[in-house]
Design an enzyme around this catalytic site. Sequence first.
Site, PDB file in Angstrom:
ATOM      1  N   LYS A  89     -17.906  -1.708   5.469  1.00  0.00           N
ATOM      2  CA  LYS A  89     -17.862  -2.207   4.578  1.00  0.00           C
ATOM      3  C   LYS A  89     -19.555  -2.464   4.359  1.00  0.00           C
ATOM      4  CE  LYS A  89     -17.020  -7.617   3.311  1.00  0.00           C
ATOM      5  NZ  LYS A  89     -16.046  -8.141   3.466  1.00  0.00           N
ATOM      6  N   GLU A 137       0.516  -1.027   0.216  1.00  0.00           N
ATOM      7  CA  GLU A 137      -0.107   0.320  -0.188  1.00  0.00           C
ATOM      8  C   GLU A 137       0.643   1.588   0.003  1.00  0.00           C
ATOM      9  OE1 GLU A 137      -0.381  -2.569   2.045  1.00  0.00           O
ATOM     10  OE2 GLU A 137      -3.177  -3.225   1.881  1.00  0.00           O
ATOM     11  N   MET A 158      23.914   9.722   3.488  1.00  0.00           N
ATOM     12  CA  MET A 158      23.882  11.005   4.062  1.00  0.00           C
ATOM     13  C   MET A 158      23.698  10.456   5.685  1.00  0.00           C
ATOM     14  SD  MET A 158      23.663  14.315   3.697  1.00  0.00           S
ATOM     15  CE  MET A 158      22.759  14.550   2.065  1.00  0.00           C
ATOM     16  N   PHE A 165     -11.554  -8.154  12.908  1.00  0.00           N
ATOM     17  CA  PHE A 165     -10.572  -8.549  12.762  1.00  0.00           C
ATOM     18  C   PHE A 165     -10.052  -7.453  11.717  1.00  0.00           C
ATOM     19  CE2 PHE A 165      -9.089 -10.788   7.864  1.00  0.00           C
ATOM     20  CZ  PHE A 165      -7.250 -10.893   8.986  1.00  0.00           C
ATOM     21  N   GLN A 166      -8.773  -6.920  11.213  1.00  0.00           N
ATOM     22  CA  GLN A 166      -8.067  -6.068  10.659  1.00  0.00           C
ATOM     23  C   GLN A 166      -7.832  -4.945  10.923  1.00  0.00           C
ATOM     24  OE1 GLN A 166      -8.182  -7.704   6.378  1.00  0.00           O
ATOM     25  NE2 GLN A 166      -6.238  -8.260   7.014  1.00  0.00           N
TER      26      GLN A 166
END
Lengths: 195, 577
Positions: free
Chosen positions: B179, B67, B492, B129-130
Amino acid sequence: MNTPQPDNERTFIISVLTENKSGLLNAITIIFTRRKINIESINVSESEVVGVSRYTIVVKLTREKAEKLVKQIRKLIEVLGAFLYEEEDTHYQELALYKVPLEPFLNDSQNTIENLIRQHFARILMVEREYIIIEKTGRKSETQQLFEELKAFGVSEFVRSARISISKSKRRTERFLEELEELSARTSKKVEYQD
Amino acid sequence: MQTLQAKSDKETSVKQDPISGSEAVLRCLIEEGVETIFGYPGGAIMPIYDALYGYADKLTHILVRHEQGAIHAAQGYSRVTGRVGVCFATSGPGATNLITGIADAQIDSTPLVCVTGQVASPLLGTDAFQETDVIGISMPVTKWNYQITNVDEIPAVFAKAFFIAKSGRPGPVLIDITKDVQNAMMQFSYKKCEKIRSYAPYPKPTQQSLQDAAELINTAKKPYILVGHGILLSGAQKEIVEFAEKAHIPVASTLMGLSAFPTDHPLYVGYLGMHGNYGPNIKTNECDVLIAIGMRFDDRVTGNLKTYARQAKVIHIEIDPAEIDKNVKTAVAINSDAKEALHELTPLIKKQSHTEWLQEFRDCDKIEHDKVIQHALHPETGKLKMSEVVNVISEMTNGEAIVVTDVGQHQMATSRYYKFKVTDSNVTSGGLGTMGFALPASMGAKLGKPDRQVIAVIGDGGYQMTVQELGTIMQYNIGVKIVVLNNSFLGMVRQWQQLFHEKRYSFTEMTNPNFIKLAEAYSIPAEKVEQRENLKAAVQKMLDAKGPYFMEVIVETEENVFPMVPAGASVTDIRLE
């Protein structure tokens, strides 16, 4: 150039007008959290305009920091306006409740408690079998003073509300919202400027 | 009869078959002119992906490999097209993986609409869940966010989201959709958002501020312009040139402002900040009027604020009022869109000449050239240097490519030595400094501007943070040219360790994989360059490649980027060696 005045840390009142939207309290307080600024007190209530909430936030800051903070609050989409006041630019009040056992009142032959309540312009809100509840409005120092003096009789619970304040400004919320309607309607002039 | 006919027409136009919330989301995107979505499916966003299956002819979806890749790609897309970048992710880890990119877009003012799936509304707050509180997590790093728990809200929320993302100072917006709402049915109608009463994105420059600014500029002996990202965001490229030319004022650019002002313009004096050019930094403390336009005085530009431009009267043209007087006290603040301000200000400015003052910058250029640039661009022995690689790419593309950089030494070398001639060509992670940004951002840039050459210049460290996006590049044959400048170090950090930590190279040396084989595993043609004499031919081969191409250049291990203003030092303490 003006000679800079010392910008000492002092109490400021930030008054915020917002749309009534869930989650906004969080959005406002994380602006303080991120800068590690402690909120002394915060109160949210519906304002004189339906659907518009008024936040009254008390902080101890320098003016420079307070001004920057207010600008960040204004950036939130649902914030209609945020105003910064020195303490003396507002009229303010707090409310305190004290739960004290009933027993001392029943044996108050010297009228000590009665005198205390009279002197502090407090009032008895409720009398229960075991305790009484005293109510006092005032500034923090005043409600604190009563608390100190009631300690001798045993205060089993004490609560003080957030500060609420009204500014001395002449601005009217209705008029302010009308101005916002105009400001928010302004669009970029980009289109007109093309070539 | 006629009346009846009219009535029935009206009814058919209003009354449509109900559609699902998921389909409504896609219809909203189409209404807003979205063509490309970057995303990754998962449980809580499956209804939207199911609807997307039937919209393949209207919406292009790019399946990324993580993502974070989706959001950086959306950023790259937005930065080169000026359009709102869109990405999809599922709830929980999908959404949290977007956060780095959202924070990056927020600090670099990039308009995005991120759509995340959420568990069904009855499950909110149950540790389902999630389930993650994405609204809470994204609140400090979004311009606005909203959770939709009622299907009928979808059109109005999307309209508001696009309006907020794009208008005023742009930024990322997140919409979280439960959902059950994606599955619910609704009657769809769409109206674009044109105004929110609590939000005034385009403040009008006051006449007083314009006149005050004009007076300062007209009487200045050593005026100096700093341009930032705001020029690009407001589309003021033409206006800034007219303004600078009329008053004959030297122009320097911030990192995010690169490509806003042509590098070959006679008034362009260079790049500002920690690794910026010598003149632009030290002259900040010698100018008498400093005109900052669409920039926010980042600490990497100002160094120590206590010694920054104290002698100058500062004019700040800035759309975000919170940026005015935040870091640098202004003499005159013009709170408006840069384009509008310049359009109003230029007619008030007298035609002037500041040849001697401009010459002072050129004298500084000579010093920088002799002490730094000459060695950086034309070494004769030793390993290749990052700077010379960038210079060769710059010359061979005639400064006309879109250049996407990651974060670190290669980014500073590119910002210093790529000579941008075309606007909207610099895509980098400025404010947040997000390693791993470049590879996915370059995909978005190429998809946004398929006709332009898009070159991603990346270090070996940052490349490995999002290297999985090679899979996306392969799947969609995205023609980006990837250049990894490999010094086998986190360069760096190593430079700072050398300069400020007695060369204690604590966890900065890297054992790298065979990058060529890795690219080839993804069917991307690849070449490794180690010798100076092979560089130009390899770059030419890369530029000529039709599809994606990978070039690894082995560069000097312990090269430092100079000049350098050490963190917290004054801009006048710039070190040339």
